[in-house]
Design an enzyme around this catalytic site. Structure first.
Site, PDB file in Angstrom:
ATOM      1  N   ALA A  14       0.563  -1.268   0.041  1.00 31.67           N
ATOM      2  CA  ALA A  14      -0.069   0.071  -0.116  1.00 31.67           C
ATOM      3  C   ALA A  14       0.706   1.386   0.164  1.00 31.67           C
ATOM      4  CB  ALA A  14      -1.009   0.233   1.031  1.00 31.67           C
ATOM      5  N   GLY A  17       1.385   3.357  -6.047  1.00 28.54           N
ATOM      6  CA  GLY A  17       0.364   2.777  -6.805  1.00 28.54           C
ATOM      7  C   GLY A  17      -1.077   2.488  -6.603  1.00 28.54           C
ATOM      8  N   ILE A  18      -1.235   1.402  -7.201  1.00 34.18           N
ATOM      9  CA  ILE A  18      -2.873   1.101  -6.702  1.00 34.18           C
ATOM     10  C   ILE A  18      -3.203   0.864  -5.383  1.00 34.18           C
ATOM     11  CG2 ILE A  18      -4.771  -0.621  -7.129  1.00 34.18           C
ATOM     12  CD1 ILE A  18      -3.276  -1.251  -9.934  1.00 34.18           C
ATOM     13  N   TYR A 164       4.612 -15.464 -15.119  1.00 33.49           N
ATOM     14  CA  TYR A 164       3.903 -14.757 -14.457  1.00 33.49           C
ATOM     15  C   TYR A 164       2.240 -14.849 -14.621  1.00 33.49           C
ATOM     16  CZ  TYR A 164       1.577 -10.082 -13.586  1.00 33.49           C
ATOM     17  OH  TYR A 164       0.835  -9.055 -13.245  1.00 33.49           O
ATOM     18  N   LYS A 168      -0.731 -15.184 -11.293  1.00 34.34           N
ATOM     19  CA  LYS A 168      -1.629 -14.363 -11.188  1.00 34.34           C
ATOM     20  C   LYS A 168      -2.874 -15.298 -11.176  1.00 34.34           C
ATOM     21  CE  LYS A 168      -1.589 -10.570 -10.800  1.00 34.34           C
ATOM     22  NZ  LYS A 168      -1.481  -9.715  -9.541  1.00 34.34           N
TER      23      LYS A 168
END
Length: 275
Positions: A14, A17-18, A164, A168
């Site tokens: 946190a 970025g997002i 990757y 995800k």
């Protein structure tokens, strides 16, 4: 009155970025925000630490608790989640935002890098969710939200960077499983993914450089979508793989121009895993 007021949201990764955007969006709703990331001290290239974001959260109207967390460390995860729960008297939402990316195929990728992506992406979803579960069981508005894509088995998403992709997709598969497993506890489990590229440091330094940023949106669109999800009753939405723009359209939003990273009419680039 905001449904997130006085609710405690634990967000991994946190400090920028997002994750930072979600922290500030929750703060504007009056939430208690746990800023959990490794960024305790300033980075020479990347702005933001858990402490600078904590100050921004307070200025935005929320309560903040910055905690140093490496999501690869199972013992530290449990310590930090319990520390947050004890500090605020509970945890209502876990946002699995921390991520690692390297768009390289099997032939060229170092195994150590794959291990890192697996630990930070897939393994952390399980470890953080498991550690937060005792606290989430006590909440009447409990959510687990992971930033991972819908499962798209088109081989184009495996051909160049299968390692990757698998990490995800594993986040999403774990989330689908937990949605069913945790229904009996009244805990909603969903995933969220952007419809377009999001302009973050990961894009600038790991994917395509600054030139791609102009074809993306600001992290704020993901943050607004996350707040929409976390503010819902857990029994109204669980086991869903959600897309930011589609969700906000369902909420009645029609104008998305203010989310552009750079104003103009340049075509936006769709994010990975979306045909």
């Amino acid at each position: 009155m905001s449904k997130l007021r006085n609710r405690t949201v634990f967000i991994t990764g946190a400090s920028r970025g997002i994750g930072r955007a979600i922290a500030l969006a929750c703060a504007r709703q009056g939430a208690n925000v746990v800023i959990a990331a490794k960024s305790d001290t300033p980075h020479p290239k990347l702005p933001g630490t858990i402490h600078t974001v904590a100050e921004e959260v307070r200025e935005a109207g929320g309560q903040a608790l910055p905690l140093v967390l490496d999501v690869r460390d199972e013992k530290q995860i449990r310590q930090r989640i319990d520390e947050a729960g004890e500090h605020f008297g509970g945890i209502d939402a876990l946002v699995n935002n921390a991520g690692a990316i390297r768009l390289t195929g099997v032939e060229k990728l170092k195994v150590s890098r794959y291990d890192l992506m697996h630990q930070v992406n897939a393994r952390a979803v399980m470890a953080c969710s498991q550690a937060a579960l005792p606290w989430l069981k006590e909440s009447d508005q409990a959510h687990i939200l992971s930033l991972s894509p819908p499962l798209n088995l088109n081989t184009r998403w495996f051909a160049q960077y299968g390692p990757y992709t698998t990490t995800k997709y594993a986040m999403t598969m774990l989330s689908l499983g937990m949605a069913e497993e945790f229904k009996r506890y009244g805990i909603a489990v969903n995933t969220l993914w952007p419809k377009t590229l999001i302009a973050t440091a990961a894009i600038e330094f790991e994917v395509g450089g600054p030139q791609l940023m102009a074809q993306g949106r600001k992290p704020d669109i993901m943050a607004d979508a996350a707040v929409s999800i976390l503010g819902r009753s857990p029994d109204t939405m669980t086991g869903q793989n959600l897309i930011d723009e589609d969700l906000l359209r369902q909420d009645g939003m029609t104008d998305f121009e203010h989310y552009r990273y750079e104003p103009g009419d340049k075509p936006l680039m769709p994010d990975l895993f979306l045909d």
